[in-house]
Design a protein around this motif. Structure first.
Motif, PDB file in Angstrom:
ATOM      1  N   ALA A 199      -6.095  -1.817  16.231  1.00 54.55           N
ATOM      2  CA  ALA A 199      -7.047  -2.075  15.131  1.00 54.55           C
ATOM      3  C   ALA A 199      -8.171  -1.040  15.163  1.00 54.55           C
ATOM      4  O   ALA A 199      -8.571  -0.504  14.117  1.00 54.55           O
ATOM      5  CB  ALA A 199      -7.613  -3.487  15.257  1.00 54.55           C
ATOM      6  N   PHE A 200      -8.667  -0.720  16.347  1.00 55.63           N
ATOM      7  CA  PHE A 200      -9.731   0.297  16.444  1.00 55.63           C
ATOM      8  C   PHE A 200      -9.220   1.650  15.951  1.00 55.63           C
ATOM      9  O   PHE A 200      -9.927   2.386  15.261  1.00 55.63           O
ATOM     10  CB  PHE A 200     -10.235   0.439  17.888  1.00 55.63           C
ATOM     11  CG  PHE A 200     -11.071  -0.722  18.354  1.00 55.63           C
ATOM     12  CD1 PHE A 200     -12.079  -1.247  17.552  1.00 55.63           C
ATOM     13  CD2 PHE A 200     -10.874  -1.294  19.605  1.00 55.63           C
ATOM     14  CE1 PHE A 200     -12.859  -2.313  17.974  1.00 55.63           C
ATOM     15  CE2 PHE A 200     -11.650  -2.363  20.034  1.00 55.63           C
ATOM     16  CZ  PHE A 200     -12.648  -2.872  19.222  1.00 55.63           C
ATOM     17  N   ASP A 201      -7.987   1.950  16.303  1.00 50.71           N
ATOM     18  CA  ASP A 201      -7.413   3.233  15.913  1.00 50.71           C
ATOM     19  C   ASP A 201      -7.356   3.352  14.383  1.00 50.71           C
ATOM     20  O   ASP A 201      -7.717   4.397  13.810  1.00 50.71           O
ATOM     21  CB  ASP A 201      -6.004   3.341  16.522  1.00 50.71           C
ATOM     22  CG  ASP A 201      -5.451   4.748  16.432  1.00 50.71           C
ATOM     23  OD1 ASP A 201      -6.205   5.663  16.042  1.00 50.71           O
ATOM     24  OD2 ASP A 201      -4.265   4.936  16.738  1.00 50.71           O
ATOM     25  N   GLU A 202      -6.939   2.262  13.740  1.00 52.20           N
ATOM     26  CA  GLU A 202      -6.849   2.268  12.276  1.00 52.20           C
ATOM     27  C   GLU A 202      -8.245   2.443  11.663  1.00 52.20           C
ATOM     28  O   GLU A 202      -8.445   3.245  10.748  1.00 52.20           O
ATOM     29  CB  GLU A 202      -6.236   0.938  11.830  1.00 52.20           C
ATOM     30  CG  GLU A 202      -5.766   0.941  10.401  1.00 52.20           C
ATOM     31  CD  GLU A 202      -5.270  -0.444   9.981  1.00 52.20           C
ATOM     32  OE1 GLU A 202      -5.080  -1.325  10.851  1.00 52.20           O
ATOM     33  OE2 GLU A 202      -5.107  -0.632   8.755  1.00 52.20           O
TER      34      GLU A 202
ATOM     35  N   SER B 173      -9.616   6.039  11.752  1.00 48.90           N
ATOM     36  CA  SER B 173      -9.198   6.931  10.664  1.00 48.90           C
ATOM     37  C   SER B 173     -10.015   6.662   9.420  1.00 48.90           C
ATOM     38  O   SER B 173     -10.457   7.603   8.744  1.00 48.90           O
ATOM     39  CB  SER B 173      -7.722   6.711  10.341  1.00 48.90           C
ATOM     40  OG  SER B 173      -6.962   7.061  11.455  1.00 48.90           O
ATOM     41  N   VAL B 174     -10.237   5.376   9.143  1.00 51.43           N
ATOM     42  CA  VAL B 174     -10.980   5.013   7.924  1.00 51.43           C
ATOM     43  C   VAL B 174     -12.418   5.510   8.015  1.00 51.43           C
ATOM     44  O   VAL B 174     -12.926   6.157   7.089  1.00 51.43           O
ATOM     45  CB  VAL B 174     -10.953   3.477   7.706  1.00 51.43           C
ATOM     46  CG1 VAL B 174     -11.881   3.083   6.560  1.00 51.43           C
ATOM     47  CG2 VAL B 174      -9.525   3.010   7.440  1.00 51.43           C
TER      48      VAL B 174
ATOM     49  N   ASP C 279     -13.007  -3.458   5.593  1.00 45.29           N
ATOM     50  CA  ASP C 279     -13.769  -3.744   4.359  1.00 45.29           C
ATOM     51  C   ASP C 279     -15.251  -3.484   4.583  1.00 45.29           C
ATOM     52  O   ASP C 279     -15.929  -2.891   3.739  1.00 45.29           O
ATOM     53  CB  ASP C 279     -13.564  -5.207   3.926  1.00 45.29           C
ATOM     54  CG  ASP C 279     -12.187  -5.406   3.306  1.00 45.29           C
ATOM     55  OD1 ASP C 279     -11.510  -4.391   3.050  1.00 45.29           O
ATOM     56  OD2 ASP C 279     -11.799  -6.573   3.104  1.00 45.29           O
ATOM     57  N   ASN C 280     -15.763  -3.947   5.710  1.00 40.35           N
ATOM     58  CA  ASN C 280     -17.186  -3.738   6.002  1.00 40.35           C
ATOM     59  C   ASN C 280     -17.513  -2.261   6.197  1.00 40.35           C
ATOM     60  O   ASN C 280     -18.568  -1.791   5.785  1.00 40.35           O
ATOM     61  CB  ASN C 280     -17.607  -4.526   7.245  1.00 40.35           C
ATOM     62  CG  ASN C 280     -17.902  -5.979   6.912  1.00 40.35           C
ATOM     63  OD1 ASN C 280     -18.051  -6.328   5.738  1.00 40.35           O
ATOM     64  ND2 ASN C 280     -17.985  -6.812   7.931  1.00 40.35           N
ATOM     65  N   ILE C 281     -16.599  -1.525   6.832  1.00 42.46           N
ATOM     66  CA  ILE C 281     -16.838  -0.089   7.049  1.00 42.46           C
ATOM     67  C   ILE C 281     -16.931   0.618   5.689  1.00 42.46           C
ATOM     68  O   ILE C 281     -17.856   1.394   5.436  1.00 42.46           O
ATOM     69  CB  ILE C 281     -15.716   0.522   7.929  1.00 42.46           C
ATOM     70  CG1 ILE C 281     -15.833  -0.003   9.369  1.00 42.46           C
ATOM     71  CG2 ILE C 281     -15.769   2.051   7.903  1.00 42.46           C
ATOM     72  CD1 ILE C 281     -14.632   0.315  10.255  1.00 42.46           C
ATOM     73  N   ARG C 282     -15.976   0.307   4.807  1.00 44.18           N
ATOM     74  CA  ARG C 282     -15.988   0.950   3.469  1.00 44.18           C
ATOM     75  C   ARG C 282     -17.253   0.574   2.710  1.00 44.18           C
ATOM     76  O   ARG C 282     -17.892   1.423   2.083  1.00 44.18           O
ATOM     77  CB  ARG C 282     -14.755   0.530   2.672  1.00 44.18           C
ATOM     78  CG  ARG C 282     -13.455   1.129   3.202  1.00 44.18           C
ATOM     79  CD  ARG C 282     -12.358   0.993   2.130  1.00 44.18           C
ATOM     80  NE  ARG C 282     -11.033   1.163   2.683  1.00 44.18           N
ATOM     81  CZ  ARG C 282     -10.457   2.329   2.968  1.00 44.18           C
ATOM     82  NH1 ARG C 282     -11.119   3.441   2.778  1.00 44.18           N
ATOM     83  NH2 ARG C 282      -9.236   2.368   3.463  1.00 44.18           N
TER      84      ARG C 282
ATOM     85  N   GLU D  65     -14.196   8.224   5.607  1.00 42.69           N
ATOM     86  CA  GLU D  65     -15.301   7.768   4.750  1.00 42.69           C
ATOM     87  C   GLU D  65     -16.579   8.556   5.042  1.00 42.69           C
ATOM     88  O   GLU D  65     -17.275   8.996   4.132  1.00 42.69           O
ATOM     89  CB  GLU D  65     -15.558   6.271   4.979  1.00 42.69           C
ATOM     90  CG  GLU D  65     -14.471   5.369   4.434  1.00 42.69           C
ATOM     91  CD  GLU D  65     -14.556   5.218   2.914  1.00 42.69           C
ATOM     92  OE1 GLU D  65     -15.670   5.303   2.368  1.00 42.69           O
ATOM     93  OE2 GLU D  65     -13.508   5.022   2.284  1.00 42.69           O
ATOM     94  N   LEU D  66     -16.906   8.714   6.328  1.00 42.39           N
ATOM     95  CA  LEU D  66     -18.170   9.389   6.668  1.00 42.39           C
ATOM     96  C   LEU D  66     -18.175  10.836   6.201  1.00 42.39           C
ATOM     97  O   LEU D  66     -19.224  11.379   5.848  1.00 42.39           O
ATOM     98  CB  LEU D  66     -18.461   9.297   8.170  1.00 42.39           C
ATOM     99  CG  LEU D  66     -18.857   7.899   8.675  1.00 42.39           C
ATOM    100  CD1 LEU D  66     -19.001   7.888  10.196  1.00 42.39           C
ATOM    101  CD2 LEU D  66     -20.150   7.400   8.034  1.00 42.39           C
ATOM    102  N   ASN D  67     -16.994  11.439   6.193  1.00 36.23           N
ATOM    103  CA  ASN D  67     -16.939  12.832   5.730  1.00 36.23           C
ATOM    104  C   ASN D  67     -17.124  12.966   4.221  1.00 36.23           C
ATOM    105  O   ASN D  67     -17.232  14.079   3.707  1.00 36.23           O
ATOM    106  CB  ASN D  67     -15.643  13.497   6.205  1.00 36.23           C
ATOM    107  CG  ASN D  67     -15.778  13.998   7.638  1.00 36.23           C
ATOM    108  OD1 ASN D  67     -16.813  14.568   8.016  1.00 36.23           O
ATOM    109  ND2 ASN D  67     -14.765  13.760   8.457  1.00 36.23           N
ATOM    110  N   THR D  68     -17.181  11.830   3.506  1.00 33.39           N
ATOM    111  CA  THR D  68     -17.469  11.895   2.067  1.00 33.39           C
ATOM    112  C   THR D  68     -18.970  11.741   1.797  1.00 33.39           C
ATOM    113  O   THR D  68     -19.408  11.832   0.660  1.00 33.39           O
ATOM    114  CB  THR D  68     -16.722  10.787   1.282  1.00 33.39           C
ATOM    115  OG1 THR D  68     -17.277   9.518   1.649  1.00 33.39           O
ATOM    116  CG2 THR D  68     -15.233  10.801   1.555  1.00 33.39           C
ATOM    117  N   VAL D  69     -19.764  11.480   2.860  1.00 36.92           N
ATOM    118  CA  VAL D  69     -21.211  11.315   2.667  1.00 36.92           C
ATOM    119  C   VAL D  69     -21.852  12.705   2.615  1.00 36.92           C
ATOM    120  O   VAL D  69     -21.683  13.496   3.554  1.00 36.92           O
ATOM    121  CB  VAL D  69     -21.834  10.493   3.834  1.00 36.92           C
ATOM    122  CG1 VAL D  69     -23.344  10.337   3.633  1.00 36.92           C
ATOM    123  CG2 VAL D  69     -21.163   9.138   3.974  1.00 36.92           C
ATOM    124  N   PRO D  70     -22.576  13.023   1.537  1.00 33.52           N
ATOM    125  CA  PRO D  70     -23.203  14.349   1.456  1.00 33.52           C
ATOM    126  C   PRO D  70     -24.136  14.593   2.655  1.00 33.52           C
ATOM    127  O   PRO D  70     -24.958  13.740   2.982  1.00 33.52           O
ATOM    128  CB  PRO D  70     -24.013  14.273   0.148  1.00 33.52           C
ATOM    129  CG  PRO D  70     -23.361  13.182  -0.644  1.00 33.52           C
ATOM    130  CD  PRO D  70     -22.826  12.200   0.342  1.00 33.52           C
TER     131      PRO D  70
END
Ligand code: PLP
Length: 389
Positions: free
Chosen positions: A295-298, A301-302, A373-376, A306-311
């Motif tokens: 679960a941590f591994d999945e 990746s998320v 869901d919370n991470i997103r 996601e963080l790389n989409t933050v300006p």
């Protein structure tokens, strides 16, 4: 009252302060997503809880030997053979209340005014705190983002002085999620042959959380260091047992009695039912650990994606543990500013890189021990807040 001067040198772990602030905001009705605290969001597996209950029913209510019950120390030794391929005498194993006591014991054993102790920076904040408390001089080992947040063995070796007593290592690491490549560990172990008086404490508490089918590389494998290596590991992260307060260390022959004496002075022994629960953790089925790690591994990746989409964010892919440590310099804000902004305005708890030492400026720690869901949702919110601030 006159308080001892050493108390002013004691640091703290800011993740607990962030947790308290997040809980205070939540109790005022704010919707908080906690990516601040470093603990698995899973329950302790039921077979382990049941072993703790059974130990209480069976009457294990008294003191145990200060170093831990023999069966548990034997199980730890067997686990070390299984996972690190190294034979350990169960009498060199010390069962302690968590991972932290071993850091403190090592710092107290080697630290005093005039002594230097090296530690990773950014790194787990208790290392520096314990070193300062002991009166020693903390010497930071800078971790390099461009090398997966590993240290450079040559840099470590060249910073050793006649006053260096102990080198603290941590891989996989908090707060970076970095895994030190085997080659750097080998170079360090080889180089330490020229410094026979320097001890090593290797914090391997995230040893079971290594991804991409990589093995865990332990400092235990280096024969030339065995008589001066302290291994720190435990149950908190692997078995979701942070609140049970149990961990272990392995000490060299000439230090184990001193370490046990510190236990006798400090806490007598770890509470008995917890030791039986920890025994079941090691001897029982490991499926729950595998499920948690998957679960941590999945989530890893998320969160990286996601963080790389933050300006302004640049997030390398961490090799282990459950932390992402993006470089946030591109936002033009300091780490602490972002920590406060995200918590107060976005309801997202994170920890400023500076909570992990001076070289943590420019970074923010995200614990991904939370649902996808919370991470997103957390990343959506911080982007929104960044846009308007
Ligand atoms: N070592 C590292 C690198 C950690 O991140 C932590 C906890 O966050 C610990 C040790 C302490 O673990 P414990 O809760 O078992 O004291």
């Amino acid at each position: 009252m006159i308080i001892a001067e050493r108390m002013a040198r004691l640091g703290t772990e800011s993740a607990f302060e962030v947790l308290a602030r997040a809980q205070a905001l939540a109790s005022q009705g704010q919707d908080i997503i906690n990516l601040g605290i470093g603990q698995p969001d899973f329950q302790t597996p039921e077979n382990i809880v049941e072993a703790g209950r059974k130990a209480l029913s069976d009457g294990h209510h008294g003191y145990t030997p200060a170093n831990g019950i023999l069966g548990l120390r034997e199980a730890v030794a067997a686990d070390i053979v299984k996972r690190r391929g190294v034979e350990v005498n169960p009498d060199h194993v010390l069962v302690v209340p968590g991972g932290k006591p071993t850091m403190f014991f090592a710092a107290l054993m080697f630290g005093e005014p005039g002594a230097e102790i090296m530690y990773p920076n950014p790194g787990f904040p208790i290392y520096e705190s314990a070193i300062r408390f002991a009166g020693a001089t903390p010497v930071p080992i800078k971790l390099h983002e461009e090398n997966g947040y590993a240290f450079d063995a040559n840099e470590v070796l060249s910073a050793i002085t006649p006053r260096t007593r102990l080198i603290i290592l941590n891989s996989p690491a908090n707060p970076t999620g970095g895994v030190v490549p085997q080659i750097e560990l080998e170079k360090l172990a080889f180089g330490l042959e020229s410094h026979p008086d320097v001890a090593v404490m290797s914090d391997e508490i995230y040893s079971r959380m290594v991804y991409d089918n990589q093995p865990h590389h332990s400092m235990m494998v280096f024969e030339n260091l065995r008589d001066r290596l302290i291994l720190l590991d435990g149950w908190s992260k692997t078995y979701a047992m942070t609140g049970w307060r149990i961990g272990y260390s392995v000490w060299p022959e000439n230090l184990i009695d001193l370490a046990t004496r510190l236990c006798i002075n400090d806490h007598s022994c770890v509470n008995a039912p917890t030791q039986f629960a920890a025994l079941e953790a090691l001897n029982g089925p490991q499926d729950d650990v595998d499920t948690m790690v998957a679960a941590f591994d999945e989530r890893r990746s998320v969160i990286v994606e996601e963080l790389n989409t933050v300006p302004g964010f640049k997030c390398p892919r961490p090799g282990g543990a459950f932390y992402a440590f993006p470089n946030i310099e591109g936002t033009g804000k300091s780490s602490r500013e972002l920590q406060d902004l995200f918590l107060e305005k976005a309801g997202v708890a994170t920890v400023s890189g500076t909570s992990f030492g001076e070289f943590g400026e420019g970074y923010l720690r995200f614990s991904y021990a939370n649902s996808i869901d919370n991470i997103r949702e957390a990343v959506r919110r911080i982007k929104e807040v960044l846009e308007s601030n």
